[in-house]
Design a protein around this motif. Structure first.
Motif, PDB file in Angstrom:
ATOM      1  N   ALA A  84      -8.848 -12.763   3.306  1.00 30.54           N
ATOM      2  CA  ALA A  84      -9.147 -13.205   4.673  1.00 30.54           C
ATOM      3  C   ALA A  84      -8.271 -14.397   5.037  1.00 30.54           C
ATOM      4  O   ALA A  84      -7.753 -14.487   6.158  1.00 30.54           O
ATOM      5  N   ILE A  85      -8.075 -15.308   4.078  1.00 29.67           N
ATOM      6  CA  ILE A  85      -7.207 -16.460   4.326  1.00 29.67           C
ATOM      7  C   ILE A  85      -5.779 -15.995   4.573  1.00 29.67           C
ATOM      8  O   ILE A  85      -5.120 -16.400   5.534  1.00 29.67           O
ATOM      9  N   TYR A  86      -5.318 -15.079   3.727  1.00 28.32           N
ATOM     10  CA  TYR A  86      -3.940 -14.599   3.879  1.00 28.32           C
ATOM     11  C   TYR A  86      -3.752 -13.931   5.238  1.00 28.32           C
ATOM     12  O   TYR A  86      -2.795 -14.222   5.958  1.00 28.32           O
ATOM     13  N   LEU A  87      -4.700 -13.046   5.575  1.00 34.78           N
ATOM     14  CA  LEU A  87      -4.542 -12.278   6.807  1.00 34.78           C
ATOM     15  C   LEU A  87      -4.602 -13.151   8.047  1.00 34.78           C
ATOM     16  O   LEU A  87      -3.903 -12.919   9.028  1.00 34.78           O
ATOM     17  N   THR A  88      -5.456 -14.188   8.023  1.00 36.11           N
ATOM     18  CA  THR A  88      -5.590 -14.993   9.231  1.00 36.11           C
ATOM     19  C   THR A  88      -4.609 -16.158   9.283  1.00 36.11           C
ATOM     20  O   THR A  88      -4.292 -16.633  10.366  1.00 36.11           O
ATOM     21  N   GLN A  89      -4.122 -16.629   8.129  1.00 32.43           N
ATOM     22  CA  GLN A  89      -3.293 -17.834   8.147  1.00 32.43           C
ATOM     23  C   GLN A  89      -1.823 -17.601   7.819  1.00 32.43           C
ATOM     24  O   GLN A  89      -0.965 -18.282   8.349  1.00 32.43           O
ATOM     25  N   TYR A  90      -1.542 -16.688   6.932  1.00 32.49           N
ATOM     26  CA  TYR A  90      -0.157 -16.550   6.483  1.00 32.49           C
ATOM     27  C   TYR A  90       0.515 -15.289   7.005  1.00 32.49           C
ATOM     28  O   TYR A  90       1.697 -15.308   7.322  1.00 32.49           O
ATOM     29  N   ALA A  91      -0.249 -14.199   7.064  1.00 31.13           N
ATOM     30  CA  ALA A  91       0.383 -12.904   7.314  1.00 31.13           C
ATOM     31  C   ALA A  91       0.839 -12.782   8.762  1.00 31.13           C
ATOM     32  O   ALA A  91       0.377 -13.502   9.639  1.00 31.13           O
ATOM     33  N   SER A  92       1.763 -11.843   8.982  1.00 31.19           N
ATOM     34  CA  SER A  92       2.191 -11.568  10.341  1.00 31.19           C
ATOM     35  C   SER A  92       1.059 -10.866  11.070  1.00 31.19           C
ATOM     36  O   SER A  92       0.180 -10.282  10.469  1.00 31.19           O
ATOM     37  N   ARG A  93       1.117 -10.960  12.380  1.00 32.35           N
ATOM     38  CA  ARG A  93       0.085 -10.308  13.177  1.00 32.35           C
ATOM     39  C   ARG A  93       0.082  -8.807  12.924  1.00 32.35           C
ATOM     40  O   ARG A  93      -0.953  -8.153  12.961  1.00 32.35           O
ATOM     41  N   ARG A  94       1.281  -8.267  12.622  1.00 35.45           N
ATOM     42  CA  ARG A  94       1.376  -6.830  12.399  1.00 35.45           C
ATOM     43  C   ARG A  94       0.547  -6.412  11.175  1.00 35.45           C
ATOM     44  O   ARG A  94      -0.160  -5.419  11.200  1.00 35.45           O
ATOM     45  N   LEU A  95       0.618  -7.224  10.116  1.00 36.47           N
ATOM     46  CA  LEU A  95      -0.153  -6.880   8.919  1.00 36.47           C
ATOM     47  C   LEU A  95      -1.649  -6.919   9.212  1.00 36.47           C
ATOM     48  O   LEU A  95      -2.398  -6.047   8.790  1.00 36.47           O
ATOM     49  N   LEU A  96      -2.060  -7.917   9.994  1.00 35.43           N
ATOM     50  CA  LEU A  96      -3.476  -8.015  10.339  1.00 35.43           C
ATOM     51  C   LEU A  96      -3.914  -6.793  11.139  1.00 35.43           C
ATOM     52  O   LEU A  96      -4.968  -6.220  10.882  1.00 35.43           O
ATOM     53  N   SER A  97      -3.077  -6.378  12.098  1.00 40.26           N
ATOM     54  CA  SER A  97      -3.501  -5.231  12.904  1.00 40.26           C
ATOM     55  C   SER A  97      -3.385  -3.935  12.110  1.00 40.26           C
ATOM     56  O   SER A  97      -4.066  -2.960  12.404  1.00 40.26           O
ATOM     57  N   LEU A  98      -2.553  -3.947  11.064  1.00 42.97           N
ATOM     58  CA  LEU A  98      -2.506  -2.786  10.168  1.00 42.97           C
ATOM     59  C   LEU A  98      -3.754  -2.763   9.283  1.00 42.97           C
ATOM     60  O   LEU A  98      -4.285  -1.711   8.950  1.00 42.97           O
ATOM     61  N   MET A  99      -4.206  -3.945   8.936  1.00 41.77           N
ATOM     62  CA  MET A  99      -5.328  -4.071   8.016  1.00 41.77           C
ATOM     63  C   MET A  99      -6.642  -3.683   8.687  1.00 41.77           C
ATOM     64  O   MET A  99      -7.555  -3.193   8.031  1.00 41.77           O
ATOM     65  N   GLN A 100      -6.743  -3.925   9.976  1.00 44.63           N
ATOM     66  CA  GLN A 100      -8.005  -3.663  10.662  1.00 44.63           C
ATOM     67  C   GLN A 100      -8.477  -2.208  10.477  1.00 44.63           C
ATOM     68  O   GLN A 100      -9.608  -1.993  10.058  1.00 44.63           O
ATOM     69  N   PRO A 101      -7.626  -1.205  10.763  1.00 45.60           N
ATOM     70  CA  PRO A 101      -8.082   0.164  10.501  1.00 45.60           C
ATOM     71  C   PRO A 101      -8.333   0.435   9.021  1.00 45.60           C
ATOM     72  O   PRO A 101      -9.256   1.180   8.690  1.00 45.60           O
ATOM     73  N   VAL A 102      -7.551  -0.178   8.140  1.00 48.18           N
ATOM     74  CA  VAL A 102      -7.786   0.016   6.703  1.00 48.18           C
ATOM     75  C   VAL A 102      -9.209  -0.430   6.355  1.00 48.18           C
ATOM     76  O   VAL A 102      -9.955   0.269   5.673  1.00 48.18           O
ATOM     77  N   ILE A 103      -9.593  -1.588   6.878  1.00 49.27           N
ATOM     78  CA  ILE A 103     -10.933  -2.106   6.610  1.00 49.27           C
ATOM     79  C   ILE A 103     -11.984  -1.178   7.201  1.00 49.27           C
ATOM     80  O   ILE A 103     -12.974  -0.835   6.563  1.00 49.27           O
ATOM     81  N   ASP A 104     -11.746  -0.758   8.454  1.00 52.44           N
ATOM     82  CA  ASP A 104     -12.695   0.142   9.116  1.00 52.44           C
ATOM     83  C   ASP A 104     -12.902   1.416   8.310  1.00 52.44           C
ATOM     84  O   ASP A 104     -14.027   1.873   8.119  1.00 52.44           O
ATOM     85  N   ILE A 105     -11.783   2.001   7.858  1.00 52.69           N
ATOM     86  CA  ILE A 105     -11.874   3.261   7.136  1.00 52.69           C
ATOM     87  C   ILE A 105     -12.608   3.054   5.811  1.00 52.69           C
ATOM     88  O   ILE A 105     -13.526   3.792   5.473  1.00 52.69           O
ATOM     89  N   LEU A 106     -12.220   1.999   5.100  1.00 47.32           N
ATOM     90  CA  LEU A 106     -12.900   1.713   3.829  1.00 47.32           C
ATOM     91  C   LEU A 106     -14.399   1.525   4.040  1.00 47.32           C
ATOM     92  O   LEU A 106     -15.215   1.972   3.240  1.00 47.32           O
TER      93      LEU A 106
END
Lengths: 251, 283, 294
Positions: C90-112
């Motif tokens: 959560a720290i990585y996604l909100t603080q370090y990662a690019s916005r693209r990775l976060l928006s890629l991660m959102q469906p991954v989380i939803d699906i999981l």
């Protein structure tokens, strides 16, 4: 006015193709109060955030150009941002005290710099709280959370927090817009006191405030620098039609 | 200064590693399920019921579970909808100014959302005995309805909350009654969100095993009435995976793929819809 | 005009009835389970039930300790894995990662999060159980692989999307100005995270963990499929456990044929219900409180 602390050359900021700042060229004089004036949403805050590179934490912004601080280019370097940021204290629109005690708020920057000595920390915290006229009000509750203070006190605390890291420049983004008139006056008085030792850059859309504080006024409209000069030049003899119109309609 | 940088580096790499680990696990999971399932999947698997008993018979497919699951999930989604939509509307129209009660109702619904399905299953079983029902499609539908009603209400509630108050007031000003407002204004405004809520609830309903374990029973056939027991995909996986006969286990893998694909489609559809919905909401 | 009013009354009545019905669900569940547990509570005292470690339904001995401890152990293992992974991510996604990775991660989380428990169970049987056997071989222990550790790992993978989702929301709800304030006095990103964000989000983070734990406690099928289901007080990670939900799910078939057995199982469900409602309620309160604080 010949001593320049910040030089901005051809600064452009765009967001998804839409320009926010267009080819901004400015020189900010040392140990003066410079007021950036303009309507809301014209890029004033963006300009301020370019100076201490807080712009980095916002996604999707393209920044180009050069900014020189004491002759050192800061916009295009990757490292040692923390040292550059420590040269500038930031005061934002609403006070955001850190989630810790009053004491720790002021001590935060000092601890970051590596100051560990308790006595010295206590001395410095007291010094800066006195400098913003807050010491008498909080000296008995230094350990209580900063969020319990009134908004006006919080803003002064934030100023003390910024001053504690001994910056050369104070960046203030509409610092009185959330405050009551009394606290606003208090903050303005601080600025008048501080300008002997600091370069102060204030963003505001309140014309009377600009007039009271400014040594130098920069008028920005829709991301462009329209006109700049002394308060007398800008307020009494504006040259540009946009400035004239803004002054007529403005507050 | 050096030490600070090293600390930051270490934690940043750890954080990145954690993120990529999560992505890798998802991919791994899907690959494993697909690899085992697709091997087992053919046309017969999807179109035949098991021959010679679901636990011992080597022939046949999982049609009973596919159809049973759809019956069950559709039934429960429908029931949950006709209870849930009015409740969500009531909360956002009639109780709009009762912040005290609204907060408490939302709190209760959130807590209900967290109650595990095995508890719903046990409760459903008790209810079933009380009503004199056997383990059947009907009992399964009722239990799953209880399970998904809080989800249904809360996700519709989230959407309805975004509707500006001015809309309600202007509708009143035109002389509409509250239920006319509900039907003509709110439902239309929140339609994509309502469909998303339906999809989410359907997905939760079709995937749940513990709630139907007690209440829906299991059978080799496709149920023809509400009083008959029914097979479901989650239980098809659960029961058949433990079989000693490889051909039966194949049916479990096939069921897992079918269920996973259904869930993927449902969650993708819900995502697309809510993305589209967000475009139309003006902040 | 008159007809419109009647229709309005009818519809409003239906709505209110629906709300009443829904509000009755928790009460009905609690009451139903209590009533069903009464027979066994009349015969055995609460400390005996909760503290007893002998489980012999045929001779009327119902000690829940093995099941309660198994539940606690499995949940603890899963939390020890999922908690740090989620917080870091959560720290990585909100603080370090690019916005693209976060928006890629959102469906991954939803699906999981959407994948049914039973599918995780299949994956656990196919992947985690053999993996744990290997792990035990390294320490020269021969085991079946169906044990606490397998249960804990599967459970951890299941709770990750759930916890991560809430954590991301919690961290994103922290005003960005706090981050600016910290950075502007010369703090690095990591210092800002450590001293400011984690502190500002503390109650929310704790709540996310609480919700994750309460979800893990109630998880049934996936755990049941890999945890071994042997009535014993497990002594090591590689021993089989028998969590409460698994006990209920495994024995519904026989529970009507042995006296008091059904009552005992319903008592098990009641324990789960009470603990989870408590946990959940506290976590939700913390989250709501955090929102108000802002």
């Amino acid at each position: 006015m010949n001593d320049t602390i910040i030089g901005i050359h051809h600064l452009n900021v765009t967001h998804a193709g839409t320009p926010i700042l267009k080819d901004v060229n400015l020189e900010i004089p040392r140990n003066r109060v410079t007021v950036i004036l303009g309507p809301s949403g014209c890029g004033k805050t963006t300009l301020l955030k370019c100076l201490n590179r807080l712009i980095d934490i916002y996604n999707g912004l393209d920044v180009s150009g050069q900014i020189y601080l004491d002759g050192e280019e800061i916009l295009n370097r990757r490292n040692d941002l923390t040292r550059i940021r420590q040269k500038m204290g930031l005061l934002s629109q609403r006070p955001y005290p850190l989630p810790m005690s009053i004491f720790d708020n002021v001590a935060y920057g000092l601890k970051i710099q590596g100051l560990r000595n308790r006595d010295e920390l206590a001395d410095r915290v007291e010094f800066y709280l006195r400098q913003v006229n807050l010491w008498e009000e909080v000296k008995d509750r230094l350990k209580s959370p900063a969020t319990r203070l009134s908004i006006g006190q919080q803003q002064r605390l934030c100023l003390a927090r910024g001053l504690a890291v001994e910056p050369e420049i104070i960046l203030a983004d509409e610092p009185t817009s959330a405050l009551d008139p009394l606290s606003s006056t208090c903050i303005e008085e601080q600025f008048m006191k501080l300008k002997r030792d600091y370069t102060i850059l204030i963003v505001t859309h309140i014309m009377r405030q600009a007039r009271r504080l400014a040594d130098h006024v920069i008028f920005i409209y829709l991301g462009e620098v329209i006109e700049q000069g002394t308060p007398t030049q800008i307020f009494d003899h504006p040259q540009h039609p946009t400035t004239k119109q803004y002054l007529r309609v403005g507050h | 200064m050096r030490r600070k940088n090293i600390e930051e580096r270490i934690f940043k790499s750890l954080a990145a590693a954690a993120t990529y680990l999560i992505i890798a696990v998802l991919l791994f999971l899907i690959v494993v399920i697909l690899k085992n399932g697709l091997r087992a999947l053919d046309w017969g698997m999807l179109t035949k019921v098991p021959q010679g008993g679901f636990y011992f018979g080597e022939e046949g497919g999982i049609l009973n579970a596919i159809v049973g699951s759809f019956y069950l999930a559709l039934g429960a989604t429908f029931l949950a909808f006709i209870i849930g939509l009015p409740v969500a509307l009531y909360m956002n129209i009639h109780l709009l100014r009762q912040r005290f009660w609204l907060n408490r109702i939302r709190f209760l619904l959130d807590v209900l959302w967290g109650v595990p399905s095995i508890v719903y299953g046990a409760f459903g079983f008790t209810l079933m005995l009380l009503l004199g029902l056997r383990a059947s499609l009907l009992a399964g539908i009722l239990t799953v309805t209880l399970l998904i009603v809080p989800i249904m209400i809360r996700s519709m509630d989230e959407v309805l909350q975004t509707i500006p108050r001015g809309l309600l007031e202007s509708a009143y000003a035109l002389g509409s009654t509250r239920s006319e407002v509900a039907i003509k204004v709110y439902i239309r405004q929140a339609l994509p969100g309502v469909i998303t809520a339906l999809l989410l609830s359907f997905g939760r309903g079709i995937g749940d095993a513990a709630a139907v374990l007690f209440t829906a029973g299991y059978t080799d056939y496709i149920p023809t009435s509400l009083n008959q027991p029914t097979a479901t995909l989650p239980l098809a996986i659960f029961f058949q995976l433990s079989s000693p006969i490889p051909a039966v286990r194949e049916r479990a893998y096939a069921s897992a793929v079918v269920l996973t694909v259904i869930i993927l489609i449902v969650s993708l559809a819900a995502r697309l819809l809510s993305a589209k919905y967000r475009e139309h909401v003006i902040k | 005009m008159h007809r419109r009013k009647i229709i309005d009354r009818l519809i409003s009545g239906w709505m209110a009835a629906g709300l009443f019905f829904v509000l009755m669900i928790p009460l009905a569940i609690g009451l139903g389970l209590v009533l069903k547990s009464l027979p066994i509570l009349k015969i055995l005292a609460l400390p005996e039930l909760l503290g007893g470690s002998i489980w012999k339904p045929l001779s009327g001995q119902f000690g829940f300790k093995p099941f309660i401890l198994s539940s606690v152990y499995v949940t603890l293992i899963s939390f020890l894995i999922a908690g740090p992974v989620c917080l870091l991510s959560a720290i990585y996604l909100t603080q370090y990662a690019s916005r693209r990775l976060l928006s890629l991660m959102q469906p991954v989380i939803d699906i999981l999060a959407g994948i049914p428990s039973v599918v995780y169970g299949v994956w656990g049987v196919l992947v985690i159980v053999p993996f744990v056997i290997r792990l035990a071989e390294l320490r020269e222990v021969a085991i079946s692989g169906y044990c606490l550790l397998s249960g804990g790992i599967v459970l951890a993978v299941m709770s990750i999307p759930f916890i991560l989702n809430i954590l991301i929301e919690v961290i994103q709800a922290i005003p960005i100005e706090l981050k600016e304030a910290s950075l502007s006095v010369g703090a690095s990103y990591w210092e800002t995270i450590k001293w400011v964000l984690l502190r500002a989000g503390f109650s929310g983070i704790m709540a996310a963990f609480g919700l994750g734990i309460s979800k893990a406690l109630g998880e049934t099928i996936a755990v049941l499929m890999v945890v071994g289901n042997v009535v014993q007080i497990p002594q090591s990670l590689f021993e089989a456990g028998y969590p409460l939900p698994a006990l209920i799910a495994n024995n519904y078939g026989e529970m009507m044929s042995i006296p008091l057995y059904d009552s005992a199982l319903m008592f098990g469900a009641l324990i789960l219900f009470v603990i989870i409602v408590l946990f959940n309620g506290l976590a939700r309160l913390a989250i709501n409180h955090g929102e108000r604080y802002r």
